[in-house]
Design an enzyme around this catalytic site. Structure first.
Site, PDB file in Angstrom:
ATOM      1  N   TYR A  38     -49.359  49.123 -35.812  1.00  0.00           N
ATOM      2  CA  TYR A  38     -48.375  48.752 -36.835  1.00  0.00           C
ATOM      3  C   TYR A  38     -47.259  47.918 -36.194  1.00  0.00           C
ATOM      4  CZ  TYR A  38     -44.888  49.524 -40.551  1.00  0.00           C
ATOM      5  OH  TYR A  38     -43.944  49.367 -41.534  1.00  0.00           O
ATOM      6  N   ALA A  46     -47.327  46.087 -33.469  1.00  0.00           N
ATOM      7  CA  ALA A  46     -47.777  44.739 -33.082  1.00  0.00           C
ATOM      8  C   ALA A  46     -47.804  43.827 -34.304  1.00  0.00           C
ATOM      9  CB  ALA A  46     -49.165  44.819 -32.447  1.00  0.00           C
ATOM     10  N   LYS A  74     -45.902  44.030 -36.944  1.00  0.00           N
ATOM     11  CA  LYS A  74     -44.529  43.710 -37.344  1.00  0.00           C
ATOM     12  C   LYS A  74     -43.874  42.768 -36.321  1.00  0.00           C
ATOM     13  CE  LYS A  74     -44.237  46.033 -41.227  1.00  0.00           C
ATOM     14  NZ  LYS A  74     -44.166  45.303 -42.519  1.00  0.00           N
TER      15      LYS A  74
END
Lengths: 368, 242
Positions: B155, B157, B159
């Site tokens: 998650y 990475a 964002k």
């Protein structure tokens, strides 16, 4: 700012229920308690030039007070609207109250339309955790409405119907505060001239103070203890602070709003040009790094102002000076008496000679 | 007030942060195009917001699906101008959150598609109406983008990629007067946050409404002045660039 929860010492203080002028005291002749690590001296505000040193810098808030209390009318009848903070051209955070003395909440659901001094308003959303405060959208010229029908916000303990001019400081040039940045109220043009002649310098910030009347019952657990407020610290002020630091002078904030603005602009070990909204909370857990001293009024127990004072000066000096002010019969609140807090002065030099004695311990404690 | 009503697209608008933003925008008199995967939940929020008097359209679907994105773009093109795109729809990934060494790669690719590729694809699809409206793109990010929290690598990475896309888009699109910001809403009591902490009590986290003052502030700033910035909605200051 969070108001006092009925703490026992509140009853013991004397509130200023009129302006100094109405009490027969000139603005710059209110009482001033000069407090340092070594003691408290009972002086007059007009003594400020002698209590400071040439090379000291006073940082003042240029925010001017609005006629932020407006007559309003909804489906349930007439009420009073206190504007707190302008978020956008038509969007304000505001506090609907039954009257100055009688807080809400009022039955204003989101989406309700009503009139404020002839201007149409729509409730947009509640402020999270503080349902008495609402975001409102206005269709019309609110500045004209304030000029026509507005009055300064006034709470129950203040008995005088004073004009807006009584709520302005000599530095006020940028309208935007719901409540007077009152620490600078005793400054007069005459006193400013004497300070300048003495070699005291001035620098400016802006922080528009919102309403401070959070009452018993507000759910502030989990919510920030201070409302977001617009602030700006200009480059010229940062430069002045650097110069004063370089010449061993002291940076002295005039008012807790100035401390919060400077702390909000403190990055990487110094105050930097900065603007936006801040709800920076200063307390012993988040101590002050940007200033050495403070000119301020006398604050009710339980307020965020008092937490800020403890964050600046430490518990001991605050406790001692507040007890002394009560003994001396000082007047509390925004039209009352003043305090000059210089917690770092009066300390013995710590082995490195006079130069380093002027360096505050708080700076040595900070991370850099 | 007269004149054209503004239009906003909010993805993932059926619940949580997306619904809170949509509610505020409706009260601020935006017309809305709302998207979410679940049609029933999407209809429920649309019905609620129509009660506020604005025009609320919906398109249900997955932002990772190119056909859904084309349907959104077609609906916006009918209006010509888009004022605000909130890329809020996000994919947490497998729960409980797996460490990277065990992360199922198809799931990682899906997380990247929803959280990084889809927001970019929507900007591509909507660039013309955004330019016409001098629009603002808000990409919802997370402190996981830089936190290197164990379990949050997939998650986070996605964002982190989204934040770099945002900053680059802000520069590339400045000439077309499209502004792009990233907003980290902070921990919130939402279904996604609960999924990240299965079985744990998250009632100490604030509800998404805690971010309302921030949105009220952000939406009234000079868009070109804030473009390229990353904001934290629950921070103690929201600062404009010098």
């Amino acid at each position: 700012m969070i108001a006092a929860r009925s703490a026992p010492e509140v009853a013991a203080v004397r509130a200023a229920d009129r302006t100094p002028e109405a009490r027969g005291v000139a603005r710059d002749r209110v009482r001033l308690l000069a407090s340092s690590a070594t003691g408290d001296a009972d002086r007059s505000f007009a003594d400020l030039p002698e209590l400071l040193e040439p090379g000291d810098l006073l940082v003042v808030n240029e925010s001017a007070t609005l006629a932020a209390s407006l007559p309003a009318e909804g489906p349930f009848g007439r009420f009073r609207l206190h504007l707190s903070t302008r978020y956008g051209p038509d969007l304000w955070l505001a506090e609907p109250r039954w009257s100055g003395a009688r807080p809400g909440p009022l039955p204003i659901p989101d989406g309700l339309r009503f009139r404020v001094a002839g201007v149409r308003a729509t409730a947009v959303a509640r402020f999270p955790g503080i349902p008495r405060l609402a975001f409102l959208r206005f269709d019309g010229d609110l500045e004209a409405a304030m000029a026509r029908d507005g009055a300064p916000i006034r709470y129950g303990y203040f008995a005088e119907d004073a004009p807006l001019a009584a709520y302005q400081t000599v530095f006020a040039t940028v309208p935007g505060s719901a409540e007077m940045p009152s620490a600078a109220r005793p400054f007069t043009p005459r006193l400013v001239r004497r300070l300048v002649r003495r070699g005291i310098r001035f620098a400016r910030v802006v922080l528009h103070a919102g309403v401070s009347s959070l009452e018993d019952g507000d759910d502030v657990t989990g919510a920030p203890p201070i409302l977001p407020e617009p602030f700006e610290v200009p480059e010229a002020t940062c430069r002045a602070i650097r110069e004063v630091r370089g010449s061993c002078g002291r940076v002295i904030a005039v008012g807790t709003t100035v401390v919060r603005a400077l702390e909000s602009a403190f990055h990487g070990g110094e105050v930097r040009p900065s603007r936006g909204f801040t709800r920076r909370y200063v307390s012993p857990a988040q101590p002050v790094r940007s200033v050495d001293g403070l000119v301020t009024g006398w604050h009710a127990a339980g307020t965020t102002h008092l937490a800020l004072l403890r964050g600046l000066a430490g518990e001991g000096i605050v406790r001692r000076s507040y007890a002394r002010a009560r003994e001396l019969g000082y007047l509390w609140h925004e039209f009352g008496d003043s305090q000059l807090l210089l917690p770092g002065s009066g300390r013995p030099a710590r082995g490195a000679g006079a130069y380093f004695a002027l360096e505050r311990p708080a700076r040595a404690r900070s991370a850099w | 007030m007269t004149g054209r009503r503004r239009l906003a697209v909010v993805t993932g608008a059926s619940r949580g942060l997306g619904a809170a933003i949509a509610r505020l925008l409706a009260r601020e008199r935006y017309d809305l195009l709302l998207t979410a995967r679940e049609p029933r939940a999407l209809q429920a929020i649309a019905t609620e917001l129509r009660g506020m008097g604005g025009c609320v359209a919906t398109r249900s679907g997955d932002v990772a699906d190119p056909r859904h994105r084309r349907a959104v773009a077609a609906a916006v093109r009918g209006r010509g101008r888009l004022d605000l795109l909130v890329n809020n729809a996000s994919e947490l990934g497998p729960a409980p959150l797996p460490p990277l060494v065990d992360y199922p790669l198809p799931a990682l690719e899906h997380v990247l598609r929803v959280n990084a590729v889809a927001p970019l694809a929507l900007v591509q699809e909507l660039a013309d109406p955004l330019a016409a409206g001098r629009g603002l793109v808000v990409n919802i990010t997370s402190d996981a983008a830089s936190g290197a929290y164990p379990g949050w690598g997939g998650y986070g990475a996605s964002k982190a990629a989204l934040e770099l896309l945002s900053r680059t888009l802000a520069r590339e699109l400045a000439g077309r007067r499209i502004s792009v910001v990233s907003v980290d809403p902070g921990d919130l009591r939402t279904a996604m946050h609960q999924a990240a902490f299965p079985g744990q009590d998250i009632s100490d986290r604030p509800t998404p409404e805690v971010t309302i003052p921030f949105w009220g502030w952000l939406l009234h700033q000079d868009r070109t002045a804030i473009s390229g910035q990353r904001f934290r909605a629950q921070a103690d200051r929201w600062e404009l660039p010098a």
